[in-house]
Design a protein around this motif. Structure first.
Motif, PDB file in Angstrom:
ATOM      1  N   MET A 133       0.846  -1.192   0.000  1.00 24.55           N
ATOM      2  CA  MET A 133       0.000   0.000   0.000  1.00 24.55           C
ATOM      3  C   MET A 133       0.881   1.241   0.000  1.00 24.55           C
ATOM      4  O   MET A 133       1.944   1.254   0.632  1.00 24.55           O
ATOM      5  CB  MET A 133      -0.916  -0.004   1.215  1.00 24.55           C
ATOM      6  N   GLU A 134       0.444   2.262  -0.704  1.00 22.11           N
ATOM      7  CA  GLU A 134       1.187   3.518  -0.768  1.00 22.11           C
ATOM      8  C   GLU A 134       0.261   4.674  -0.408  1.00 22.11           C
ATOM      9  O   GLU A 134      -0.907   4.684  -0.803  1.00 22.11           O
ATOM     10  CB  GLU A 134       1.738   3.754  -2.181  1.00 22.11           C
ATOM     11  N   GLU A 135       0.786   5.621   0.345  1.00 24.13           N
ATOM     12  CA  GLU A 135       0.030   6.836   0.661  1.00 24.13           C
ATOM     13  C   GLU A 135       1.015   7.964   0.907  1.00 24.13           C
ATOM     14  O   GLU A 135       1.981   7.799   1.660  1.00 24.13           O
ATOM     15  CB  GLU A 135      -0.856   6.628   1.888  1.00 24.13           C
ATOM     16  N   LYS A 136       0.790   9.099   0.294  1.00 26.07           N
ATOM     17  CA  LYS A 136       1.681  10.248   0.432  1.00 26.07           C
ATOM     18  C   LYS A 136       1.252  11.086   1.631  1.00 26.07           C
ATOM     19  O   LYS A 136       0.075  11.417   1.774  1.00 26.07           O
ATOM     20  CB  LYS A 136       1.648  11.101  -0.839  1.00 26.07           C
ATOM     21  N   THR A 137       2.198  11.402   2.491  1.00 25.31           N
ATOM     22  CA  THR A 137       1.886  12.259   3.632  1.00 25.31           C
ATOM     23  C   THR A 137       1.848  13.713   3.193  1.00 25.31           C
ATOM     24  O   THR A 137       2.477  14.111   2.210  1.00 25.31           O
ATOM     25  CB  THR A 137       2.936  12.098   4.745  1.00 25.31           C
ATOM     26  N   SER A 138       1.110  14.520   3.922  1.00 24.64           N
ATOM     27  CA  SER A 138       1.003  15.949   3.640  1.00 24.64           C
ATOM     28  C   SER A 138       2.270  16.670   4.095  1.00 24.64           C
ATOM     29  O   SER A 138       2.964  16.221   5.019  1.00 24.64           O
ATOM     30  CB  SER A 138      -0.218  16.517   4.378  1.00 24.64           C
ATOM     31  N   VAL A 139       2.551  17.818   3.474  1.00 20.63           N
ATOM     32  CA  VAL A 139       3.696  18.628   3.914  1.00 20.63           C
ATOM     33  C   VAL A 139       3.467  19.149   5.333  1.00 20.63           C
ATOM     34  O   VAL A 139       4.414  19.536   6.026  1.00 20.63           O
ATOM     35  CB  VAL A 139       3.954  19.806   2.954  1.00 20.63           C
ATOM     36  N   ASP A 140       2.214  19.159   5.762  1.00 18.81           N
ATOM     37  CA  ASP A 140       1.872  19.632   7.100  1.00 18.81           C
ATOM     38  C   ASP A 140       1.651  18.486   8.083  1.00 18.81           C
ATOM     39  O   ASP A 140       1.159  18.704   9.193  1.00 18.81           O
ATOM     40  CB  ASP A 140       0.604  20.501   7.048  1.00 18.81           C
ATOM     41  N   GLN A 141       2.021  17.264   7.689  1.00 20.68           N
ATOM     42  CA  GLN A 141       1.703  16.095   8.508  1.00 20.68           C
ATOM     43  C   GLN A 141       2.328  16.181   9.894  1.00 20.68           C
ATOM     44  O   GLN A 141       1.683  15.890  10.904  1.00 20.68           O
ATOM     45  CB  GLN A 141       2.175  14.818   7.803  1.00 20.68           C
ATOM     46  N   ILE A 167      -4.607  -2.529   9.391  1.00 25.45           N
ATOM     47  CA  ILE A 167      -5.974  -2.747   9.878  1.00 25.45           C
ATOM     48  C   ILE A 167      -6.984  -2.621   8.741  1.00 25.45           C
ATOM     49  O   ILE A 167      -7.948  -3.390   8.668  1.00 25.45           O
ATOM     50  CB  ILE A 167      -6.280  -1.763  11.024  1.00 25.45           C
ATOM     51  N   LYS A 168      -6.743  -1.683   7.840  1.00 26.43           N
ATOM     52  CA  LYS A 168      -7.652  -1.516   6.703  1.00 26.43           C
ATOM     53  C   LYS A 168      -7.613  -2.737   5.785  1.00 26.43           C
ATOM     54  O   LYS A 168      -8.648  -3.218   5.303  1.00 26.43           O
ATOM     55  CB  LYS A 168      -7.289  -0.248   5.916  1.00 26.43           C
ATOM     56  N   LYS A 195      -7.571 -12.868   3.069  1.00 27.55           N
ATOM     57  CA  LYS A 195      -6.914 -12.132   1.993  1.00 27.55           C
ATOM     58  C   LYS A 195      -7.017 -10.639   2.291  1.00 27.55           C
ATOM     59  O   LYS A 195      -8.014 -10.186   2.840  1.00 27.55           O
ATOM     60  CB  LYS A 195      -7.557 -12.444   0.638  1.00 27.55           C
ATOM     61  N   PRO A 196      -5.992  -9.868   1.911  1.00 29.29           N
ATOM     62  CA  PRO A 196      -6.043  -8.432   2.190  1.00 29.29           C
ATOM     63  C   PRO A 196      -7.023  -7.709   1.278  1.00 29.29           C
ATOM     64  O   PRO A 196      -7.224  -8.099   0.126  1.00 29.29           O
ATOM     65  CB  PRO A 196      -4.597  -7.970   1.921  1.00 29.29           C
ATOM     66  N   LYS A 221      -6.863   3.333  -4.275  1.00 30.03           N
ATOM     67  CA  LYS A 221      -6.044   4.553  -4.118  1.00 30.03           C
ATOM     68  C   LYS A 221      -4.779   4.302  -3.293  1.00 30.03           C
ATOM     69  O   LYS A 221      -3.853   5.090  -3.290  1.00 30.03           O
ATOM     70  CB  LYS A 221      -6.866   5.674  -3.489  1.00 30.03           C
ATOM     71  N   TYR A 222      -4.748   3.172  -2.551  1.00 32.19           N
ATOM     72  CA  TYR A 222      -3.565   2.820  -1.774  1.00 32.19           C
ATOM     73  C   TYR A 222      -2.704   1.794  -2.471  1.00 32.19           C
ATOM     74  O   TYR A 222      -1.607   1.468  -2.013  1.00 32.19           O
ATOM     75  CB  TYR A 222      -3.956   2.273  -0.401  1.00 32.19           C
TER      76      TYR A 222
END
Length: 270
Positions: free
Chosen positions: A169-177, A222-223, A259-260, A265-266
């Motif tokens: 899974m991939e997710e981009k963090t915010s610059v304000d994270q 968890i997702k 199974k996952p 989007k991830y």
């Protein structure tokens, strides 16, 4: 470093009060989304759940080492090393927590000292034991004091399976994270928001908290493996390095999917 003096110290219990608003800010800090994760960020949802890794907030408050006897502490040289979290009961939507902290060992890693702290957290109203954490804190440049390199108290990570990943899974963090996460977690170390302090600590700019990455990773597991039901979370251990943000990590669930389930989007674009 005076290892025996540090291990002998028994500090007063640390109390931590929070409500659903605090838990929601934390969930937003680890990237929870209104569309998919509303039960973590909406207090009136019928299944409102405090995300389990929120327990790092009272853990951090209890494990403070700045004035701990036997430890020469320097905030400008501190890095998070490893984190173990075990949850025995779901966290209440609002609570007064009581945490007991002990330094169980100080390891000499040559390039620095590694402080091992155990934090046990209770619901102060019901008396129930909610969580046990082991926090390892690395202080650069404080090694070579003649201490042990390993400890029988250290929680070990599980061996990584020798196979391709079952899911990516991939997710981009915010610059304000980091700015958001520090408000939800209580980790107010200026390293994560102050450019000047970050440079004093040897970084080009403020860096994201390792425990924020831990929260993201736990949320993904968890997702994918627990139908986004955080009450199935039991335990996890992560080991951080300078290059890979989190490595050698594992999560234990009370019940896992065969199974996952990975939202498109991830899904990895690799």
């Amino acid at each position: 470093m005076d290892v025996e003096k540090a291990k002998a110290h028994v500090p007063d219990s640390e109390y931590f009060e929070y409500n659903s608003r605090d838990a929601i800010i934390y969930a937003l800090g680890i990237g929870a989304h209104a569309k998919d994760d509303i039960h973590y960020i909406y207090e009136s949802h019928e299944n409102f759940t405090v995300f389990p890794t929120f327990v790092v907030a009272p853990g951090l408050a209890a494990a403070g080492l700045m004035s701990w006897p036997g430890i020469e502490f320097d905030l400008t040289r501190i890095l998070h090393g490893e984190q173990y979290i075990e949850v025995y009961e779901p966290l209440p939507a609002d609570a007064k927590l009581r945490s007991e902290s002990r330094v169980v060992d100080i390891l000499d890693k040559g390039s620095g000292a590694l402080f091992l702290s155990n934090v046990t957290t209770y619901d102060d109203r019901s008396g129930k034991k909610l969580s046990m954490q082991q926090i390892s804190t690395f202080q650069v440049g404080s090694g070579k004091f003649g201490g042990a390199k390993t400890s029988p108290h250290e929680k070990k990570v599980e061996d990584t399976p020798k196979r391709d990943p079952d899911a990516v899974m991939e997710e981009k963090t915010s610059v304000d994270q980091a700015a958001l996460y520090r408000m939800g977690s209580g980790d107010l170390n200026p390293l994560h928001v102050d450019p000047n302090f970050a440079k004093m600590s040897g970084f080009k700019e403020p860096i994201l908290h390792g425990l924020c990455s831990l929260g993201f990773a736990t949320r993904h597991v968890i997702k994918a493996w627990a139908d986004n039901d955080a009450t199935r979370f039991k335990a996890m251990k992560v080991k951080e390095t300078g290059k890979v943000v989190i490595s050698n990590a594992w999560v234990q669930l009370s019940q896992a999917s065969s199974k996952p389930t990975v939202d498109e989007k991830y899904a990895s674009k690799m």
